[in-house]
Design an enzyme around this catalytic site. Structure first.
Site, mmCIF file in Angstrom:
data_model
loop_
_atom_site.group_PDB
_atom_site.id
_atom_site.type_symbol
_atom_site.label_atom_id
_atom_site.label_comp_id
_atom_site.label_asym_id
_atom_site.label_seq_id
_atom_site.Cartn_x
_atom_site.Cartn_y
_atom_site.Cartn_z
ATOM 1 N N LYS A 218 -38.858 -46.727 -9.899
ATOM 2 C CA LYS A 218 -39.901 -45.871 -10.449
ATOM 3 C C LYS A 218 -39.223 -44.696 -11.148
ATOM 4 O O LYS A 218 -38.505 -43.912 -10.518
ATOM 5 C CB LYS A 218 -40.832 -45.365 -9.357
ATOM 6 C CG LYS A 218 -41.915 -44.442 -9.910
ATOM 7 C CD LYS A 218 -42.555 -43.598 -8.825
ATOM 8 C CE LYS A 218 -43.332 -42.453 -9.454
ATOM 9 N NZ LYS A 218 -43.806 -41.479 -8.448
ATOM 10 N N GLY B 298 -49.025 -33.749 -5.990
ATOM 11 C CA GLY B 298 -49.260 -32.978 -4.776
ATOM 12 C C GLY B 298 -50.451 -32.045 -4.823
ATOM 13 O O GLY B 298 -50.689 -31.302 -3.867
ATOM 14 N N ALA C 168 -50.084 -39.769 -8.523
ATOM 15 C CA ALA C 168 -50.112 -38.313 -8.381
ATOM 16 C C ALA C 168 -51.522 -37.767 -8.522
ATOM 17 O O ALA C 168 -52.286 -38.174 -9.396
ATOM 18 C CB ALA C 168 -49.205 -37.620 -9.388
ATOM 19 N N ASN D 7 -48.433 -40.145 -1.842
ATOM 20 C CA ASN D 7 -47.591 -39.714 -0.732
ATOM 21 C C ASN D 7 -48.225 -38.515 -0.024
ATOM 22 O O ASN D 7 -48.648 -38.594 1.118
ATOM 23 C CB ASN D 7 -46.200 -39.369 -1.234
ATOM 24 C CG ASN D 7 -45.201 -39.063 -0.113
ATOM 25 O OD1 ASN D 7 -44.022 -38.879 -0.376
ATOM 26 N ND2 ASN D 7 -45.625 -39.008 1.123
ATOM 27 N N THR D 8 -48.346 -37.401 -0.755
ATOM 28 C CA THR D 8 -48.830 -36.169 -0.136
ATOM 29 C C THR D 8 -50.223 -36.317 0.463
ATOM 30 O O THR D 8 -50.518 -35.744 1.519
ATOM 31 C CB THR D 8 -48.822 -35.025 -1.159
ATOM 32 O OG1 THR D 8 -47.534 -34.945 -1.773
ATOM 33 C CG2 THR D 8 -49.141 -33.699 -0.506
#
Length: 263
Positions: free
Chosen positions: A104, A165, A191, A213-214
């Site tokens: 990525k 994030g 994102a 992720n976050t």
């Protein structure tokens, strides 16, 4: 119920789960492992510059917790602010992972917003593709840029929903829809997702998947949020396949008036 036939391919490999997850920001390796298992993800992304995948023999190796024979690893170039650093990071990952070529790519242009540097991203992608890498690329939500990255040879294009994030959700639905409609490679929102409804929206727009992720790691209960995201991805995908009703300005009776006995 979603059928097993509803799979998608990245770089020639077929996947059941349309949820891709990161491995950073968790309290410890045990929580990382539990959350990823709860997510049902088959592809996990690892920031090569932040996580140890063998470059630091004296430190715990994340691959001992998340073995490559159970997941498709997606080394990423998080934290890279120029093309050369991003390319070197991918080459390091390939060396450490015995020739692994799926990566990525993200090349950031600003420390505050973490928006991509599109020019540097193109430069790095071109060099990596020429060197045999299969590049999944993080970019902005510009349909023209997405098209050009596909034509360059990227195996998947990953437009942001909102800044990395931020948890703001999909801020520009029309651009994401346009990218999806014009694409011949998988489109995955990357994102900006904050909660399960954001993931469902991305899937309802027709995206092939979502990487996050976050949104999971920063939740009060990451493992529970991972489970919620798994369900949201499936629900959003089913809603997209079902085809939603047209939105209307005024009310429309659920039951038709024609044929009522009192008429």
């Amino acid at each position: 119920m979603q059928t097993q036939a509803d799979t998608f391919k990245i770089a020639g490999r077929e996947y059941q789960s349309r949820l891709l997850v990161g491995t950073g920001k968790y309290q410890d390796m045990a929580e990382t492992q539990a959350a990823i298992q709860a997510s049902g993800a088959e592809i996990i992304t690892i920031a090569v510059r932040r996580a140890n995948i063998g470059q630091n023999p004296a430190e715990p190796n994340i691959l001992e917790t998340l073995p490559p024979d159970q997941y498709t690893l997606l080394p990423n170039t998080a934290g890279c602010y120029d093309a050369n650093t991003a390319v070197r990071t991918c080459k390091l990952a390939r060396e450490l992972l015995d020739g692994h070529d799926l990566v990525k790519l993200e090349v950031l242009g600003d420390e505050k917003t973490l928006y991509p540097d599109v020019m540097a991203t193109f430069k790095a992608a071109e060099e990596l593709i020429a060197d045999g890498f299969k590049v999944m690329v993080y970019t902005n939500d510009d349909p023209i840029i997405a098209r050009e990255l596909e034509q360059l040879g990227c195996v998947a294009v990953m437009p942001l929903a909102a800044p990395i994030g931020s948890g703001l959700g999909v801020r520009n639905k029309l651009n994401i829809m346009t990218i999806v409609e014009n694409a011949n490679v998988p489109i995955l929102v990357d994102a900006g997702v904050g909660t399960a409804s954001d993931a469902a929206v991305a899937m309802e727009l027709g995206c092939d998947g979502v990487l996050m992720n976050t949104a999971i790691a920063a939740a009060k209960k990451p493992v529970l949020m991972a489970s919620a995201m798994r369900k949201a991805i499936a629900a959003g995908r089913e809603a997209y396949l079902a085809g939603r009703m047209p939105a209307k300005r005024y009310a429309s009776a659920s039951s038709p008036v024609d044929g009522l006995f009192f008429q």
